[in-house]
Scaffold this motif. Sequence first.
Motif, PDB file in Angstrom:
ATOM      1  N   LYS A 109       0.849  -1.199   0.000  1.00 35.71           N
ATOM      2  CA  LYS A 109       0.000   0.000   0.000  1.00 35.71           C
ATOM      3  C   LYS A 109       0.882   1.246   0.000  1.00 35.71           C
ATOM      4  O   LYS A 109       1.865   1.324   0.729  1.00 35.71           O
ATOM      5  CB  LYS A 109      -0.908  -0.004   1.219  1.00 35.71           C
ATOM      6  CG  LYS A 109      -1.951  -1.115   1.202  1.00 35.71           C
ATOM      7  CD  LYS A 109      -2.859  -1.021   2.414  1.00 35.71           C
ATOM      8  CE  LYS A 109      -3.929  -2.121   2.380  1.00 35.71           C
ATOM      9  NZ  LYS A 109      -4.823  -2.057   3.573  1.00 35.71           N
ATOM     10  N   SER A 110       0.497   2.214  -0.825  1.00 36.81           N
ATOM     11  CA  SER A 110       1.272   3.451  -0.935  1.00 36.81           C
ATOM     12  C   SER A 110       0.448   4.687  -0.611  1.00 36.81           C
ATOM     13  O   SER A 110       0.971   5.794  -0.666  1.00 36.81           O
ATOM     14  CB  SER A 110       1.846   3.577  -2.351  1.00 36.81           C
ATOM     15  OG  SER A 110       0.803   3.643  -3.300  1.00 36.81           O
ATOM     16  N   GLY A 111      -0.830   4.515  -0.306  1.00 41.02           N
ATOM     17  CA  GLY A 111      -1.686   5.661  -0.053  1.00 41.02           C
ATOM     18  C   GLY A 111      -2.271   6.271  -1.305  1.00 41.02           C
ATOM     19  O   GLY A 111      -3.058   7.209  -1.236  1.00 41.02           O
ATOM     20  N   THR A 112      -1.853   5.780  -2.454  1.00 38.27           N
ATOM     21  CA  THR A 112      -2.382   6.255  -3.735  1.00 38.27           C
ATOM     22  C   THR A 112      -2.935   5.071  -4.511  1.00 38.27           C
ATOM     23  O   THR A 112      -2.903   3.930  -4.051  1.00 38.27           O
ATOM     24  CB  THR A 112      -1.292   6.965  -4.553  1.00 38.27           C
ATOM     25  OG1 THR A 112      -0.223   6.034  -4.808  1.00 38.27           O
ATOM     26  CG2 THR A 112      -0.720   8.155  -3.793  1.00 38.27           C
ATOM     27  N   ARG A 113      -3.423   5.367  -5.710  1.00 43.64           N
ATOM     28  CA  ARG A 113      -3.977   4.299  -6.535  1.00 43.64           C
ATOM     29  C   ARG A 113      -2.889   3.356  -7.035  1.00 43.64           C
ATOM     30  O   ARG A 113      -3.120   2.171  -7.219  1.00 43.64           O
ATOM     31  CB  ARG A 113      -4.722   4.917  -7.717  1.00 43.64           C
ATOM     32  CG  ARG A 113      -5.513   3.920  -8.526  1.00 43.64           C
ATOM     33  CD  ARG A 113      -6.340   4.610  -9.587  1.00 43.64           C
ATOM     34  NE  ARG A 113      -7.123   3.655 -10.343  1.00 43.64           N
ATOM     35  CZ  ARG A 113      -7.938   3.989 -11.349  1.00 43.64           C
ATOM     36  NH1 ARG A 113      -8.055   5.263 -11.691  1.00 43.64           N
ATOM     37  NH2 ARG A 113      -8.629   3.059 -11.991  1.00 43.64           N
ATOM     38  N   THR A 114      -1.681   3.871  -7.249  1.00 43.81           N
ATOM     39  CA  THR A 114      -0.568   3.054  -7.717  1.00 43.81           C
ATOM     40  C   THR A 114       0.131   2.402  -6.529  1.00 43.81           C
ATOM     41  O   THR A 114       0.575   3.099  -5.617  1.00 43.81           O
ATOM     42  CB  THR A 114       0.442   3.908  -8.498  1.00 43.81           C
ATOM     43  OG1 THR A 114      -0.237   4.577  -9.564  1.00 43.81           O
ATOM     44  CG2 THR A 114       1.563   3.043  -9.066  1.00 43.81           C
ATOM     45  N   PRO A 115       0.253   1.067  -6.490  1.00 52.19           N
ATOM     46  CA  PRO A 115       0.888   0.424  -5.332  1.00 52.19           C
ATOM     47  C   PRO A 115       2.397   0.608  -5.333  1.00 52.19           C
ATOM     48  O   PRO A 115       3.016   0.901  -6.358  1.00 52.19           O
ATOM     49  CB  PRO A 115       0.507  -1.055  -5.513  1.00 52.19           C
ATOM     50  CG  PRO A 115       0.311  -1.218  -6.985  1.00 52.19           C
ATOM     51  CD  PRO A 115      -0.247   0.084  -7.472  1.00 52.19           C
ATOM     52  N   ARG A 116       2.987   0.405  -4.170  1.00 51.03           N
ATOM     53  CA  ARG A 116       4.441   0.455  -4.033  1.00 51.03           C
ATOM     54  C   ARG A 116       4.998  -0.946  -4.281  1.00 51.03           C
ATOM     55  O   ARG A 116       4.547  -1.918  -3.695  1.00 51.03           O
ATOM     56  CB  ARG A 116       4.821   0.940  -2.629  1.00 51.03           C
ATOM     57  CG  ARG A 116       6.327   1.025  -2.381  1.00 51.03           C
ATOM     58  CD  ARG A 116       6.598   1.801  -1.101  1.00 51.03           C
ATOM     59  NE  ARG A 116       5.858   1.257   0.014  1.00 51.03           N
ATOM     60  CZ  ARG A 116       6.316   0.288   0.832  1.00 51.03           C
ATOM     61  NH1 ARG A 116       7.525  -0.226   0.624  1.00 51.03           N
ATOM     62  NH2 ARG A 116       5.589  -0.144   1.832  1.00 51.03           N
ATOM     63  N   VAL A 117       5.982  -1.043  -5.172  1.00 49.24           N
ATOM     64  CA  VAL A 117       6.509  -2.338  -5.614  1.00 49.24           C
ATOM     65  C   VAL A 117       7.809  -2.642  -4.879  1.00 49.24           C
ATOM     66  O   VAL A 117       8.715  -1.804  -4.820  1.00 49.24           O
ATOM     67  CB  VAL A 117       6.742  -2.342  -7.139  1.00 49.24           C
ATOM     68  CG1 VAL A 117       7.299  -3.691  -7.587  1.00 49.24           C
ATOM     69  CG2 VAL A 117       5.455  -2.028  -7.879  1.00 49.24           C
ATOM     70  N   GLU A 118       7.893  -3.854  -4.325  1.00 46.82           N
ATOM     71  CA  GLU A 118       9.112  -4.339  -3.682  1.00 46.82           C
ATOM     72  C   GLU A 118       9.447  -5.721  -4.230  1.00 46.82           C
ATOM     73  O   GLU A 118       8.552  -6.482  -4.598  1.00 46.82           O
ATOM     74  CB  GLU A 118       8.944  -4.401  -2.158  1.00 46.82           C
ATOM     75  CG  GLU A 118       8.828  -3.048  -1.485  1.00 46.82           C
ATOM     76  CD  GLU A 118       8.781  -3.163   0.030  1.00 46.82           C
ATOM     77  OE1 GLU A 118       8.880  -4.315   0.536  1.00 46.82           O
ATOM     78  OE2 GLU A 118       8.642  -2.128   0.699  1.00 46.82           O
ATOM     79  N   LEU A 119      10.744  -6.031  -4.272  1.00 49.26           N
ATOM     80  CA  LEU A 119      11.219  -7.323  -4.759  1.00 49.26           C
ATOM     81  C   LEU A 119      11.799  -8.120  -3.605  1.00 49.26           C
ATOM     82  O   LEU A 119      12.601  -7.615  -2.829  1.00 49.26           O
ATOM     83  CB  LEU A 119      12.273  -7.144  -5.846  1.00 49.26           C
ATOM     84  CG  LEU A 119      11.827  -6.448  -7.136  1.00 49.26           C
ATOM     85  CD1 LEU A 119      12.973  -6.355  -8.122  1.00 49.26           C
ATOM     86  CD2 LEU A 119      10.641  -7.165  -7.772  1.00 49.26           C
ATOM     87  N   GLU A 120      11.376  -9.381  -3.511  1.00 47.59           N
ATOM     88  CA  GLU A 120      11.862 -10.289  -2.469  1.00 47.59           C
ATOM     89  C   GLU A 120      12.478 -11.505  -3.148  1.00 47.59           C
ATOM     90  O   GLU A 120      11.800 -12.211  -3.906  1.00 47.59           O
ATOM     91  CB  GLU A 120      10.708 -10.706  -1.559  1.00 47.59           C
ATOM     92  CG  GLU A 120      11.129 -11.612  -0.421  1.00 47.59           C
ATOM     93  CD  GLU A 120       9.941 -12.039   0.424  1.00 47.59           C
ATOM     94  OE1 GLU A 120      10.125 -12.304   1.625  1.00 47.59           O
ATOM     95  OE2 GLU A 120       8.819 -12.108  -0.109  1.00 47.59           O
ATOM     96  N   GLU A 121      13.753 -11.760  -2.910  1.00 51.02           N
ATOM     97  CA  GLU A 121      14.435 -12.872  -3.569  1.00 51.02           C
ATOM     98  C   GLU A 121      13.888 -14.191  -3.050  1.00 51.02           C
ATOM     99  O   GLU A 121      13.828 -14.431  -1.850  1.00 51.02           O
ATOM    100  CB  GLU A 121      15.945 -12.798  -3.334  1.00 51.02           C
ATOM    101  CG  GLU A 121      16.730 -13.780  -4.184  1.00 51.02           C
ATOM    102  CD  GLU A 121      18.234 -13.554  -4.130  1.00 51.02           C
ATOM    103  OE1 GLU A 121      18.968 -14.283  -4.824  1.00 51.02           O
ATOM    104  OE2 GLU A 121      18.654 -12.639  -3.390  1.00 51.02           O
ATOM    105  N   MET A 122      13.495 -15.059  -3.992  1.00 52.61           N
ATOM    106  CA  MET A 122      12.908 -16.338  -3.605  1.00 52.61           C
ATOM    107  C   MET A 122      13.711 -17.533  -4.123  1.00 52.61           C
ATOM    108  O   MET A 122      13.398 -18.669  -3.793  1.00 52.61           O
ATOM    109  CB  MET A 122      11.469 -16.430  -4.117  1.00 52.61           C
ATOM    110  CG  MET A 122      11.330 -16.596  -5.608  1.00 52.61           C
ATOM    111  SD  MET A 122       9.628 -16.940  -6.089  1.00 52.61           S
ATOM    112  CE  MET A 122       9.883 -17.536  -7.767  1.00 52.61           C
ATOM    113  N   GLY A 123      14.775 -17.259  -4.933  1.00 53.55           N
ATOM    114  CA  GLY A 123      15.621 -18.335  -5.418  1.00 53.55           C
ATOM    115  C   GLY A 123      15.038 -19.008  -6.659  1.00 53.55           C
ATOM    116  O   GLY A 123      13.890 -18.760  -7.039  1.00 53.55           O
ATOM    117  N   PRO A 124      15.829 -19.858  -7.304  1.00 49.66           N
ATOM    118  CA  PRO A 124      17.239 -20.157  -6.995  1.00 49.66           C
ATOM    119  C   PRO A 124      18.169 -19.032  -7.443  1.00 49.66           C
ATOM    120  O   PRO A 124      17.775 -18.138  -8.185  1.00 49.66           O
ATOM    121  CB  PRO A 124      17.489 -21.429  -7.789  1.00 49.66           C
ATOM    122  CG  PRO A 124      16.577 -21.309  -8.971  1.00 49.66           C
ATOM    123  CD  PRO A 124      15.350 -20.603  -8.465  1.00 49.66           C
ATOM    124  N   SER A 125      19.403 -19.116  -6.967  1.00 48.05           N
ATOM    125  CA  SER A 125      20.424 -18.126  -7.305  1.00 48.05           C
ATOM    126  C   SER A 125      21.675 -18.864  -7.774  1.00 48.05           C
ATOM    127  O   SER A 125      22.128 -19.800  -7.107  1.00 48.05           O
ATOM    128  CB  SER A 125      20.740 -17.253  -6.090  1.00 48.05           C
ATOM    129  OG  SER A 125      21.845 -16.424  -6.340  1.00 48.05           O
TER     130      SER A 125
END
Length: 305
Positions: free
Chosen positions: A207-223
């Motif tokens: 949630k960003s407080g606006t219509r456009t969401p805040r994007v985050e990246l979480e590493e899930m593998g493999p690497s």
Amino acid sequence: MATKRASNEIKRAKTQKGRRFLIAREPKVVENAKTTMFIRGGKTSEIVTQALKDLCALKKPNCVLFKRKNILRPFQDETSIEFFSNKNDASMFIFGSHSKKRPHNLVMGRCFDGHILDMIELGIENFTPLSKFKTEKCASGTKPCLLFVGEAFESDPEYMRLKNLLIDIFRGPDVEKVRLQGLEHVMQFTELDGKIFFRSYRILLKKSGTRTPRVELEEMGPSMDLVKRRVKLASDDLWKRAVKKPKNLKPKKTKNISHDAFGTKLANIHMKRQDYSKLQTRKMKGLKRQADKTDGRAKKRRTSV
């Protein structure tokens, strides 16, 4: 005395199930989603075996995992790969092997018209399996976003073909529209100092407080870190045949109509030159046309009489 059947004789189906099978294997204007084979070599390491399983998990459901070992040498003998490709109706393959000369080895390739088109050999370094990342994974069959970072992917012919091969393997089925919640997976390939760093992330929409969401990246593998080794590319003539599009899929050209990079329709309109003297404008007393002098003299004569 029975005669032997000619080797080039066309086999025809005798049952309805056989007919459906042959129809499914026939060339199509719009191809099905490409299936990838994950093949274990005669001798593999624990890293190679786990890498094949993790890549197969990212590719599901369009994949076939070979659990038994197969003594193959793709760069020396291509017949076994071509046999497996025709048997499983799979045009892509990833072959894993391990030896003292080429440790932790992966061979990625594809077939065209029942024969090997191109192959690229990669060595695995600094591998971290999918199970080591204690995060939530993406759902099976998710269409990933593919990112390629590095100048070599745009200038070096071998890296350009590798980029094309990776897109072919992991891009998934063709879709017309993708909803925002469907963007869950990112696969990034970064080229730096002769190495290719492969990372896999899960997209989080916060949630960003606006219509456009805040994007985050979480590493899930493999690497894994990959090193390019042997390369076998198709000839120019064979490559042109492989990438040739059927006429039915080519968009029909319409005169004076084009599209820009964003899909906006543009058109050129040709009109005749207008006569601005006859153009209707706002009627004002000051803009009215004055009567000709000859008409004024005629009116005076009429009034005098």
